[in-house]
Write an enzyme that holds these catalytic residues in place. Structure first.
Site, PDB file in Angstrom:
ATOM      1  N   SER A 119     -24.792 -12.984 -18.776  1.00  0.00           N
ATOM      2  CA  SER A 119     -26.085 -12.517 -19.257  1.00  0.00           C
ATOM      3  C   SER A 119     -26.000 -12.131 -20.732  1.00  0.00           C
ATOM      4  O   SER A 119     -25.684 -12.985 -21.568  1.00  0.00           O
ATOM      5  CB  SER A 119     -26.585 -11.363 -18.382  1.00  0.00           C
ATOM      6  OG  SER A 119     -27.948 -11.101 -18.610  1.00  0.00           O
ATOM      7  N   GLU A 167     -32.308 -17.263 -10.848  1.00  0.00           N
ATOM      8  CA  GLU A 167     -32.049 -16.174 -11.784  1.00  0.00           C
ATOM      9  C   GLU A 167     -33.162 -15.108 -11.805  1.00  0.00           C
ATOM     10  O   GLU A 167     -32.900 -13.909 -11.730  1.00  0.00           O
ATOM     11  CB  GLU A 167     -31.898 -16.736 -13.204  1.00  0.00           C
ATOM     12  CG  GLU A 167     -30.750 -17.702 -13.415  1.00  0.00           C
ATOM     13  CD  GLU A 167     -29.433 -17.003 -13.726  1.00  0.00           C
ATOM     14  OE1 GLU A 167     -29.376 -15.751 -13.676  1.00  0.00           O
ATOM     15  OE2 GLU A 167     -28.457 -17.720 -14.019  1.00  0.00           O
ATOM     16  N   HIS A 179     -29.876 -13.596 -10.428  1.00  0.00           N
ATOM     17  CA  HIS A 179     -29.105 -13.191 -11.597  1.00  0.00           C
ATOM     18  C   HIS A 179     -28.076 -12.139 -11.189  1.00  0.00           C
ATOM     19  O   HIS A 179     -28.393 -11.207 -10.460  1.00  0.00           O
ATOM     20  CB  HIS A 179     -30.077 -12.614 -12.628  1.00  0.00           C
ATOM     21  CG  HIS A 179     -29.496 -12.384 -13.985  1.00  0.00           C
ATOM     22  ND1 HIS A 179     -29.033 -13.405 -14.787  1.00  0.00           N
ATOM     23  CD2 HIS A 179     -29.325 -11.232 -14.703  1.00  0.00           C
ATOM     24  CE1 HIS A 179     -28.615 -12.906 -15.938  1.00  0.00           C
ATOM     25  NE2 HIS A 179     -28.770 -11.590 -15.907  1.00  0.00           N
TER      26      HIS A 179
END
Length: 494
Positions: free
Chosen positions: A194, A320, A420
């Site tokens: 990320s 995600e 995610h």
């Protein structure tokens, strides 16, 4: 390593004693820079003070001061463990000595995510022992300043991409010290997830640091989030000062450095809430284009061929954006018109939003408007950029590998899917440290076997440049994307 005690290592600031943990020795909480307190709050990282004797490195340093993560409901809650004093530390895991010392080992320097606002290298989620032992490599994780402490845009007081400069200092520390831990400074993979992926690519492509990075691991980077432009960053800084009643200060630096860090965090939380928009992932403060650390957009870096010559492993999770939207009742109850309005934020107009909505509705027959919007935004925010990077890198003749992580916690009514952050416990083998994590659920034997496969791919990439079980990516070749799922037992995915 020093004579007579394999757990004691001499760094450039002093000696540290680690702790044997099975097949590895862990050295935690090593300062790579001075504590950013007092006059050093917001300042560029300064060298850590030297120490005499042997410093105990059995425990990680504190997290950087931060508010709770906005993904707590997805990943699970953390007990606050932060402090300004002593937060700029890193952790090293190296295989335990066995007989004659081998040649220097490849190194993975890994940066955590958290939207440049939360996270810590010392959390048990990111324990590098299993990766180090599995791959016979050295793993390093490092803290960096977050939120207003790391990304407040006030260059006149020294506040200029401080968190990015911390990351550079950590990479410099690896260059100068990792050989003492058995690592090879000429074989360093920089990776992250990320925000950590954005950071890793920046370090790999900026002229000041590019030569220190030899391979790149990019997990779930939010590639639609370019560095912030200076003017919006300055406006957010002005709004922040207003919240702190410092807007009229000619020089707010002394007051900002004197305020309790709790007040700084409270004001940042208020600012973040004021700026929040449904489906938006941008934090209130994050790296600023052209600031210290020479931050530039990744497309500009690729156009300048700055990543050429480095092996690349890049990937996403399948779903995600469910981490940001899947648990939101407003998104769950979206009408078709509401979904179109959400998609129009990134589309060129209403017609483009309509086209995208229909495209994803065809791919997901029977899906609610909210799920259609989530799928479209997953591609727009994460997957499209990852594939663009892979296409560019492979077309230029560089070794490129692409994966998609498809594991979803069991349950037909699971709104998160493969969200995610979902691959993190699989990479580090830290399943038991996510006891209340909806994204993970209760992993069974097949899930743990999947973790072995994913960790094997990453460690072999770090050590050889060729990830086990992932074919080399070729431009416009979706069959060359490795899908990781419990039913996936072949190199070409399910």
């Amino acid at each position: 390593m020093t004579q007579g005690d394999e757990q004691v290592v001499a760094t450039d600031r002093g000696r540290v004693r680690g702790r044997s943990e099975g097949a590895t020795v862990a050295y935690r909480g090593i300062p790579y820079a001075a504590s950013p307190v007092g006059a050093l709050r917001f300042a560029p990282p300064q060298p850590a003070p030297r120490w005499s004797g042997i410093r105990d490195a059995a425990r990680s340093g504190p997290a950087v001061p931060q508010n709770p993560s906005r993904l707590e409901a997805v990943m699970g809650r953390r007990t606050p463990d932060w402090a300004e004093d002593g937060c700029l530390t890193l952790n090293v895991w190296t295989p335990s000595p066995r007989g004659e010392q081998p040649a220097a080992r490849p190194v993975l320097l890994w940066f955590h995510g958290g939207g440049f606002s939360s996270g810590s290298a010392g959390w048990d989620w990111y324990d590098g022992a299993r990766l180090a032992a599995r791959g016979d490599l050295v793993v390093v994780t490092a803290n960096y300043r977050l939120g207003p402490l790391g990304y407040l845009r006030l260059p006149e007081i020294g506040a200029d991409n401080s968190g990015t400069r911390d990351q550079i200092a950590a990479l410099d520390w690896v260059r100068d010290n990792i050989a003492a831990f058995g690592g090879d400074p000429e074989a360093v993979t920089v990776g992250g997830q990320s925000a950590g992926a954005l950071s890793a690519l920046a370090l790999a492509t900026e002229p000041r640091t590019a030569g220190l990075v030899h391979r790149v691991l990019l997990q779930s980077g939010p590639w639609a989030l370019p560095p912030q432009d200076p003017e919006p960053a300055a406006e957010h800084a002005r709004a922040y000062l207003r919240l702190l009643d410092l807007a009229d200060e000619t020089d707010p630096g002394p007051a900002l450095r004197a305020l309790p860090v709790e007040r700084l965090l409270a004001a940042y939380g208020t600012l973040a809430a004021q700026l929040a928009r449904s489906g938006a992932i941008a934090p209130a403060m994050y790296p600023v284009r052209g600031g210290a650390g020479a931050t530039r957009a990744w497309r500009d870096a690729l156009t300048a061929n700055a990543l050429d010559g480095k092996d690349l492993l890049i990937g996403t999770t399948r779903d995600e954006m469910t981490a940001f939207m899947g648990l939101d009742p407003h998104v769950q109850s979206l009408s078709r018109a509401g979904a179109l309005a959400l998609l129009a934020d990134r589309a060129s107009g209403e017609e483009e939003a309509e086209r995208r909505y229909q495209q994803y509705a065809r791919q997901l027959p029977g899906a609610t408007p909210g799920r259609i919007a989530i799928a479209a935004k997953t591609d727009a925010e994460f997957r499209n950029g990852a594939l663009e990077i892979a296409e560019h890198h492979a077309t230029a003749g560089n070794r490129t590998y692409v994966y998609q992580f498809d594991y979803a916690a069991p349950g037909a009514d699971n709104p998160l899917g493969a969200c995610h952050c979902g691959e993190l416990p699989f990479l580090f083998g830290t399943f038991d440290h996510y006891p209340d994590s909806p994204m993970l659920g209760r992993p069974d034997a097949a899930a743990r076997t999947l973790g072995d496969a994913f960790a094997e791919a990453v460690t072999t990439f770090v050590t050889t440049g060729t990830p086990h079980g992932i074919p080399a990516y070729a431009p416009a070749a979706p069959d060359r994307i490795r899908h990781f799922a419990p039913v996936d037992d072949g190199p070409d995915g399910a």
